[in-house]
Motif scaffolding. Structure first.
Motif, PDB file in Angstrom:
ATOM      1  N   ALA A  16       0.829  -1.212   0.000  1.00  0.00           N
ATOM      2  CA  ALA A  16       0.000   0.000   0.000  1.00  0.00           C
ATOM      3  C   ALA A  16       0.858   1.254   0.000  1.00  0.00           C
ATOM      4  O   ALA A  16       0.564   2.232  -0.710  1.00  0.00           O
ATOM      5  N   ALA A  17       1.922   1.260   0.796  1.00  0.00           N
ATOM      6  CA  ALA A  17       2.810   2.431   0.849  1.00  0.00           C
ATOM      7  C   ALA A  17       3.487   2.669  -0.495  1.00  0.00           C
ATOM      8  O   ALA A  17       3.601   3.813  -0.967  1.00  0.00           O
ATOM      9  N   ALA A  18       3.925   1.594  -1.145  1.00  0.00           N
ATOM     10  CA  ALA A  18       4.583   1.731  -2.448  1.00  0.00           C
ATOM     11  C   ALA A  18       3.609   2.237  -3.502  1.00  0.00           C
ATOM     12  O   ALA A  18       3.946   3.108  -4.318  1.00  0.00           O
ATOM     13  N   LEU A  19       2.382   1.713  -3.493  1.00  0.00           N
ATOM     14  CA  LEU A  19       1.388   2.173  -4.460  1.00  0.00           C
ATOM     15  C   LEU A  19       0.997   3.629  -4.201  1.00  0.00           C
ATOM     16  O   LEU A  19       0.791   4.397  -5.155  1.00  0.00           O
ATOM     17  N   ALA A  20       0.907   4.022  -2.944  1.00  0.00           N
ATOM     18  CA  ALA A  20       0.577   5.411  -2.629  1.00  0.00           C
ATOM     19  C   ALA A  20       1.630   6.350  -3.204  1.00  0.00           C
ATOM     20  O   ALA A  20       1.295   7.394  -3.793  1.00  0.00           O
ATOM     21  N   ASP A  21       2.892   5.996  -3.053  1.00  0.00           N
ATOM     22  CA  ASP A  21       3.963   6.818  -3.631  1.00  0.00           C
ATOM     23  C   ASP A  21       3.840   6.892  -5.149  1.00  0.00           C
ATOM     24  O   ASP A  21       4.059   7.944  -5.758  1.00  0.00           O
ATOM     25  N   GLU A  22       3.491   5.775  -5.748  1.00  0.00           N
ATOM     26  CA  GLU A  22       3.346   5.726  -7.202  1.00  0.00           C
ATOM     27  C   GLU A  22       2.153   6.573  -7.663  1.00  0.00           C
ATOM     28  O   GLU A  22       2.247   7.336  -8.629  1.00  0.00           O
ATOM     29  N   PHE A  23       1.028   6.442  -6.966  1.00  0.00           N
ATOM     30  CA  PHE A  23      -0.188   7.140  -7.375  1.00  0.00           C
ATOM     31  C   PHE A  23      -0.109   8.645  -7.113  1.00  0.00           C
ATOM     32  O   PHE A  23      -0.755   9.435  -7.797  1.00  0.00           O
TER      33      PHE A  23
END
Length: 394
Positions: A16-23
């Protein structure tokens, strides 16, 4: 479609943290251009996050409320629209947990683990109130149903593989019909034009003589005939989105002040970050944001405790804890997102910067459920021990 299968809570939070950074990188542009996040949702599906509540015996991570709330908070710090889309997904996964039989659970858990997305067709316009559901399931001689009605605010339906539809059967009891996207008679209209949460595609779903097999209809009315956490979990995720909006707005305000703001001339300092009145205001806003995060974690822990020992009393405690978290989160989201301009100065109001998306998202999302009624239920519980009512909005 194939999807990664997440193993446990730790991995779920890391993903979730990695996707948040990506989004986060393109969130402002998506909002400004109203560019629907189809590619981002495919990334979300492929990541395995949409299946994290699948029970362990069916191959899922079976994460608790603490982890699920944190997933939504992280995503909302980056893009509140994107975080809102799977809220209904998890609410209707919970219906399967509680009301599905073994065969239904096995089928739908397999769909979830493959990355399939649930949308929703729940709310209706022009009715007496939010629970006045007029969409109908008409039984046919072979045991199947025909589904007819019109739904509004159908967040995620445009992107969904399955559209859960809230409808009444001939006995007026509420059921959920799980309808595959593209079924004859289903029309999804992208007509959402809200001032905030612009890319949720929360438009209209029309249902005209839609055929639904009997094993795709679940008796949702039974959910509320005993102690339940359906409403508490659904509202917890709404609260997490508000907490995320507040956190995202505060972080962007701080970044803007550090990089672009000038101190007020009377402060007698060289940079905005040395301005004592700005320091004071950022401290106040940080307290609001931190209080929201703390109440969210406490509410999630209370939900997890109730899940382990579900009684009328533990369910009531969970609903009250979530209600308190939602009240605080809604207040913080609107206040922090509005104060962003106060602390950042005139330039922050430029439309081209799109900093107003945080306030627009906060103002729009916090309209979902009136906090004034949550405060009423909290007050009665404190004064007289009256348990809150059983419904999906508390």
């Amino acid at each position: 479609m194939t999807a990664h299968v997440i193993a446990d809570d730790t991995e779920a939070l890391a993903v979730a943290a990695a996707l948040a950074d990506e989004f986060r990188a393109d969130a402002s542009a998506r909002d400004a251009e109203r560019r629907l996040p189809r590619a981002e949702l495919d990334r979300l599906s492929a990541s395995g996050l949409l299946a994290v509540t699948v029970p362990a015996e069916h191959g899922g991570a079976d994460v608790g409320a603490v982890t699920l709330a944190e997933i939504f908070r992280l995503l909302a710090t980056a893009d509140a629209s994107l975080a809102q889309i799977p809220q209904s997904h998890f609410a209707y996964v919970n219906v399967i947990h509680r009301q599905g039989d073994d065969r239904q659970r096995k089928f739908f858990y397999g769909e979830l683990l493959a990355g399939r997305r649930f949308g929703n067709a729940q709310s209706e316009a022009g009715t007496k109130h939010v629970q006045d559901i007029r969409t109908r399931l008409e039984a046919r001689p072979d045991g199947s149903y025909l589904l007819n009605g019109v739904k509004h605010y159908s967040t995620g339906a445009l992107f969904a593989h399955w559209i859960p539809v809230l409808a009444r059967a001939e006995d007026d009891d509420l059921h959920v019909a799980y309808v595959p996207s593209g079924t004859p008679g289903v029309t999804v209209v992208d007509d959402w034009d809200g001032l905030g949460q612009r890319t949720t595609a929360s438009g209209t779903v029309r249902l005209e003589n839609v055929p639904v097999p009997a094993d795709r209809v679940l008796p949702h009315h039974l959910t509320f005939r005993g102690p339940q956490l359906h409403g508490a979990v659904a509202q917890l995720l709404h609260a997490a989105i508000d907490v995320g909006i507040a956190g995202g707005a505060l972080a962007e305000a701080a970044e803007f002040v550090r990089a672009k703001s000038r101190p007020w001339f009377e402060a007698g300092v060289e940079s905005a970050v040395e301005d004592p009145l700005l320091i004071q205001r950022f401290g106040e806003l940080a307290v609001q944001a931190r209080a929201s995060e703390a109440l969210l974690r406490e509410a999630a822990r209370t939900v997890d405790a109730a899940r382990a020992d579900l009684t009328d009393d533990t369910a009531a405690e969970a609903s009250i804890a979530v209600a308190a978290a939602k009240v605080q989160a809604a207040h913080a989201a609107v206040e922090v997102a509005s104060a962003l301009f106060e602390v950042s100065g005139t330039r922050s109001a430029l439309d081209s910067l799109n900093l107003h998306r945080h306030w627009r998202d906060a103002r729009t999302h916090t309209l979902h459920d009136p906090t004034r009624w949550k405060i009423q239920h909290i007050g009665r519980y404190v004064l007289t021990g009256t348990r809150p009512p059983r419904h999906g909005l508390l």
